[in-house]
Design an enzyme around this catalytic site. Sequence first.
Site, mmCIF file in Angstrom:
data_model
loop_
_atom_site.group_PDB
_atom_site.id
_atom_site.type_symbol
_atom_site.label_atom_id
_atom_site.label_comp_id
_atom_site.label_asym_id
_atom_site.label_seq_id
_atom_site.Cartn_x
_atom_site.Cartn_y
_atom_site.Cartn_z
ATOM 1 N N SER A 187 9.008 -1.673 -0.701
ATOM 2 C CA SER A 187 8.207 -0.644 -1.349
ATOM 3 C C SER A 187 8.658 -0.465 -2.797
ATOM 4 O O SER A 187 9.829 -0.252 -3.072
ATOM 5 C CB SER A 187 8.373 0.676 -0.604
ATOM 6 O OG SER A 187 7.652 1.688 -1.240
ATOM 7 N N HIS A 199 5.283 5.414 -3.476
ATOM 8 C CA HIS A 199 4.866 6.454 -2.526
ATOM 9 C C HIS A 199 6.003 7.452 -2.387
ATOM 10 O O HIS A 199 7.105 7.250 -2.903
ATOM 11 C CB HIS A 199 4.492 5.850 -1.161
ATOM 12 C CG HIS A 199 5.629 5.156 -0.468
ATOM 13 N ND1 HIS A 199 6.698 5.818 0.096
ATOM 14 C CD2 HIS A 199 5.860 3.836 -0.241
ATOM 15 C CE1 HIS A 199 7.537 4.950 0.634
ATOM 16 N NE2 HIS A 199 7.049 3.736 0.438
ATOM 17 N N ASP A 248 2.613 -16.716 -0.689
ATOM 18 C CA ASP A 248 3.806 -17.512 -0.982
ATOM 19 C C ASP A 248 4.446 -18.018 0.308
ATOM 20 O O ASP A 248 4.863 -17.219 1.154
ATOM 21 C CB ASP A 248 4.814 -16.670 -1.769
ATOM 22 C CG ASP A 248 5.888 -17.510 -2.407
ATOM 23 O OD1 ASP A 248 6.752 -18.031 -1.672
ATOM 24 O OD2 ASP A 248 5.859 -17.664 -3.635
#
Length: 330
Positions: free
Chosen positions: A286, A154, A271
């Site tokens: 990110s 992003h 997980d």
Amino acid sequence: MKKTIITALLCFALGSAMPAAAYAMELVVGGQPVGIQLNTDGVMVAGLAAIETAEGEKSPAADAGFRQGDIIIKIGERKVSCAADFIDAVAALNGESAPVTALREGKAVEMTVQPVLSAENQWMLGMWLRDGLSGIGTLTFCDPDSGIYGALGHSVNDEDSGMMLPLGDGSISSAEIVGIVPGSQGAPGELTGAADTGEILGSVEKNTEKGIYGHSYVNFSGKVVETGQVQPGKASIVSTINGKEPREYSVEINRVYSEHGCTRVMLTVTDPDLCAATGGIVQGMSGSPILQNGCLVGAVTHVFVNDPTRGYGISIQDMLETAEIEDKAA
């Protein structure tokens, strides 16, 4: 109706074109943290403010018609490249009015502004300025043939205005994760990182809605895999939550859909080690690569604030297209 809130995952303290036709049937998988330093070409108006003067509060920038997000490139005949240039140019006016040239939505606009003398005896225009940002993010991939890399998935945005930072130049550097603030419902966690700006790893040449891109100066370590199409089912993400070494964590791809011409992914962290350490997905992750069936299929981009075990991602095909890397297998 319950409102769902999501947040981008780049953890911040505060393009230019690249050649196409590099081929990327296989890519080096990232997952390691990188320090990110971006500089604007000019200075960005992050906000407008009133100035306390002997005659009361005045707002010269607002009165002149400046808007949040404007990029100032010239005051009078003086070019403005950074905040220091801007401050020097305003001081040199010595209270005289001057034309100011700014970029607004890519077009040049000119406004005449009259500085005012503040209570601290400084000539001011009443603006909050931004000429760069620095922070920590995660490398997604590097093409071993061209050296082109992608990260974040992003854009890097100005923290005050929320607008995409207009890129002048930038770099990525070595970094390590030194701490974790776990995420919880309504409170996104974050990875605390430290960047070594003395060890530059590459350039930043594009800041886009689908990530940042540039050329690496080093050979990134990591396994080399083919790219693939993301689909619902079991998968994993590669991320670093301590030090510099990435690790693979299991996730479930819940949904793959198209939005505004981009392939988006909805996922859930399964997980137990990652959930115990971070609560799920946190800021700073990110760009973490998504692997599925032995292939690189995408990157993590956002987290649900009200459920840190859930998040969003972007497909690797969208990132390669934005980086202008062609996939031989396509």
